[in-house]
Design a protein around this motif. Sequence first.
Motif, mmCIF file in Angstrom:
data_model
loop_
_atom_site.group_PDB
_atom_site.id
_atom_site.type_symbol
_atom_site.label_atom_id
_atom_site.label_comp_id
_atom_site.label_asym_id
_atom_site.label_seq_id
_atom_site.Cartn_x
_atom_site.Cartn_y
_atom_site.Cartn_z
ATOM 1 N N GLU A 131 0.872 -1.147 -0.065
ATOM 2 C CA GLU A 131 -0.104 -0.280 0.137
ATOM 3 C C GLU A 131 0.769 1.190 -0.082
ATOM 4 O O GLU A 131 0.676 2.098 -0.859
ATOM 5 C CB GLU A 131 -0.963 -0.006 0.965
ATOM 6 C CG GLU A 131 -1.795 1.302 1.300
ATOM 7 C CD GLU A 131 -2.627 1.891 0.099
ATOM 8 O OE1 GLU A 131 -2.714 2.757 -0.105
ATOM 9 O OE2 GLU A 131 -3.079 0.788 -0.543
ATOM 10 N N PRO A 132 1.937 1.266 0.951
ATOM 11 C CA PRO A 132 2.394 2.829 0.994
ATOM 12 C C PRO A 132 3.277 2.997 -0.343
ATOM 13 O O PRO A 132 3.649 3.938 -0.803
ATOM 14 C CB PRO A 132 3.294 2.501 2.025
ATOM 15 C CG PRO A 132 3.636 1.183 2.404
ATOM 16 C CD PRO A 132 2.117 0.617 1.999
ATOM 17 N N TYR A 133 3.888 1.856 -0.933
ATOM 18 C CA TYR A 133 4.532 2.091 -2.338
ATOM 19 C C TYR A 133 3.654 2.372 -3.481
ATOM 20 O O TYR A 133 4.048 3.021 -4.288
ATOM 21 C CB TYR A 133 5.354 0.543 -2.539
ATOM 22 C CG TYR A 133 6.173 0.356 -1.161
ATOM 23 C CD1 TYR A 133 7.263 1.136 -1.214
ATOM 24 C CD2 TYR A 133 5.874 -0.712 -0.693
ATOM 25 C CE1 TYR A 133 8.249 0.784 -0.072
ATOM 26 C CE2 TYR A 133 6.824 -1.146 0.446
ATOM 27 C CZ TYR A 133 7.993 -0.180 0.645
ATOM 28 O OH TYR A 133 8.880 -0.677 1.972
ATOM 29 N N ALA A 135 0.846 3.863 -3.029
ATOM 30 C CA ALA A 135 0.362 5.289 -2.755
ATOM 31 C C ALA A 135 1.517 6.157 -3.454
ATOM 32 O O ALA A 135 0.955 7.312 -4.097
ATOM 33 C CB ALA A 135 -0.301 5.413 -1.339
ATOM 34 N N ASP A 136 2.785 5.883 -2.844
ATOM 35 C CA ASP A 136 3.832 6.659 -3.341
ATOM 36 C C ASP A 136 3.860 6.918 -4.817
ATOM 37 O O ASP A 136 4.010 8.048 -5.478
ATOM 38 C CB ASP A 136 5.156 6.379 -2.844
ATOM 39 C CG ASP A 136 6.247 7.213 -3.076
ATOM 40 O OD1 ASP A 136 6.201 8.329 -2.743
ATOM 41 O OD2 ASP A 136 7.170 6.549 -3.737
#
Length: 156
Positions: A131-133, A135-136
Amino acid sequence: MSGYEHGRERTDDLVLDCDVVVVGSGAGGAVVACHLAEAGRDVVILEEGGHVLPHEFARMRPTQTMRHTWREAGLTMAVGVGDSPMINVMMGRCVGGSSAMTGGVCFRIPEAVLADWRALGLTEFTPEAMEPYHADVEKSVHVEDVPERMRSRSTV
């Protein structure tokens, strides 16, 4: 040195000093290069093709676009295995890579693919971990949903 350097215009050797070389300026290479530069690294991005400006793209016929910005003029194929058909694989050959031709069509790694990777022992590749990757990258390349008014109404 910063900016664009067109290899075909050089008449002498080029020697660059950098920390990292990123090959390809598409969405993946651009995001990686940006993160590395923001972390203080000296980055050089190498791109196979040229820098085609928007007004130049606008004047090109589709056949010119294929010849000048697609690798192998759009004739790169993935060979099918078993009963799978051969399919065309679009690869950009210009600053911006394939994103320059597709309008930046982006999607997250499908859960089925992540599951296959986990079955191979890459257990850290869960949707939650990714998820954070995702989103980034989506933020970096300005991923947006296609507005409802522009979506196909086809029922095919």
